[in-house]
Write an enzyme that holds these catalytic residues in place. Sequence first.
Site, short mmCIF file in Angstrom:
data_model
loop_
_atom_site.label_atom_id
_atom_site.label_comp_id
_atom_site.label_asym_id
_atom_site.label_seq_id
_atom_site.Cartn_x
_atom_site.Cartn_y
_atom_site.Cartn_z
N CYS A 16 -20.34 2.53 7.05
CA CYS A 16 -19.92 1.57 8.36
C CYS A 16 -18.19 2.61 8.58
O CYS A 16 -17.51 2.41 7.69
CB CYS A 16 -19.79 0.29 8.06
SG CYS A 16 -19.13 -0.56 9.21
N ARG A 76 -19.38 -3.10 16.10
CA ARG A 76 -18.68 -4.97 16.40
C ARG A 76 -17.24 -4.44 16.96
O ARG A 76 -16.83 -3.55 16.93
CB ARG A 76 -18.63 -4.38 14.53
CG ARG A 76 -17.92 -5.50 14.20
CD ARG A 76 -17.88 -5.53 12.13
NE ARG A 76 -19.36 -6.15 11.66
CZ ARG A 76 -20.00 -5.94 11.09
NH1 ARG A 76 -18.81 -4.21 10.52
NH2 ARG A 76 -21.02 -5.41 10.66
N CYS A 93 -0.45 0.21 10.41
CA CYS A 93 -1.13 -0.51 9.64
C CYS A 93 0.35 -1.77 8.86
O CYS A 93 1.33 -1.00 9.00
CB CYS A 93 -1.79 -0.56 8.38
SG CYS A 93 -2.21 -1.61 6.41
N CYS A 124 0.73 -1.22 0.41
CA CYS A 124 -0.31 0.39 -0.05
C CYS A 124 0.40 1.31 0.30
O CYS A 124 1.47 1.86 0.57
CB CYS A 124 -0.94 -0.19 1.02
SG CYS A 124 -2.56 1.46 1.49
N CYS A 182 -17.18 -9.18 3.88
CA CYS A 182 -16.52 -7.72 3.71
C CYS A 182 -15.69 -8.29 2.98
O CYS A 182 -14.63 -9.27 2.99
CB CYS A 182 -16.07 -7.04 5.04
SG CYS A 182 -16.79 -7.03 6.36
N CYS A 202 -0.50 4.93 6.58
CA CYS A 202 -0.71 4.92 7.96
C CYS A 202 -0.36 3.50 8.99
O CYS A 202 0.64 2.99 8.67
CB CYS A 202 -2.41 4.29 8.07
SG CYS A 202 -3.21 5.00 6.82
N CYS A 213 -20.03 -6.13 1.71
CA CYS A 213 -19.80 -4.65 2.53
C CYS A 213 -18.21 -4.74 1.15
O CYS A 213 -17.39 -5.44 1.46
CB CYS A 213 -19.27 -4.89 3.83
SG CYS A 213 -18.91 -3.08 4.77
#
Length: 420
Positions: free
Chosen positions: A202, A272, A72, A65, A109, A69, A142
Amino acid sequence: MDLLNTLVDKGLRRELPSREEALAVLATSDDELLDVVAAAGKVRRQWFGRRVKLNYLVNLKSGLCPEDCSYCSQRLGSKAGILKYTWLKPEEASKAAAAGVAGGAKRVCLVASGRGPTDRDVDRVTRTIEAIKEENEGIEVCACLGLLSDGQADRLRSAGADAYNHNLNTSEETYGAITTTHTYADRVETVQQAQAAGLSACSGLIAGMGESDKDLVDVVFALRDLDPDSVPVNFLIPFEGTPLAKEWNLTPQRCLRILAMVRFVCPDVEVRLAGGREVHLRSMQPLALHLVNSVFLGDYLTSEGQAGQADLDMIADAGFEVEGAGTTTLPRHRADALAGGCGTAAEPAGCGTQESAGCGSHGGDGGCGPCGGHAEQEPVAVADTDADVPAGRTEANGAPRTDLVAVRRRGAGTDLAPNA
């Protein structure tokens, strides 16, 4: 406690508590913890009974990626030893999803690492959604793909997506200390785009990144203002090879207080329990079921989760029941509002875990979070026992290290789909 009585009364009326009351929940003592859980549990049962919704993660694209972040394992410059692979074919993703559905998952998901999807990526995900829905009638899907461009949410909705996940993660004030390659406002805009397209939104948070109580309250109140249907609560998994590898700031008691605060602020929303629950709640996970009404089943994006059968046993042993496919997740007033807004009666809910910047699970920047797995999976491995510890997992004095979490390698070099 007068505070808890007030919060229960407000929760039963769907009335927002004050920031001072939310902060007071986080400041309660361990002696008061069971009272806090019991009070928030009354609110949870009012709107969701004893049902627990199961969600399953399919990691469509892992690693590499370009975003930074700090939490992550898939971030730019990450040295975590994670799986890296490009897009799964629709039939591969559908096969992986079937494992979760077989374990009782009601929602799949779909997560992909990256800043956000290209139009070609949306085409790929569209074909994947169609393949999954063709094989699994009634399943919710999702998408969690990162920051959206104009028109992409509409395309996903037209393809059959039910929801879109993109987390705020932390407060606006501290967001720049966690990520520099995109902004807090970018995240808010993506959630709003999903809502405008008629997707069930979400969006949640990651706790344990060194934030203050004020930061936690700020992000939860910001989420309440956005009004997503689902709020995933992740607890930081401090991956070795990431900037936050040494951030071990959470106790099981702290996690429960955070979940209770979220329930009081979001009484009728799907809350969740997402990434990091096994690592930080440990043996107190069953207590969290009195606060949340949704969990991920099995593995996360890049780390192992609790065995799927252990999750099912935990739910049953705690006196809860897995939510069936024919049951509407959200309270009727929210379900009706969503159906009226998008012209469909599709069940709302959301995705989310810490494994990614985009989704409800933390570990991958563009996509979603910790779901996915089945009964054959191994539990999260944290080196905190006296058992044999592999080389490199001990301190100089021989004591087991507590700052390492096993990365997930199922699927690598096997005929099993990643995260199967």
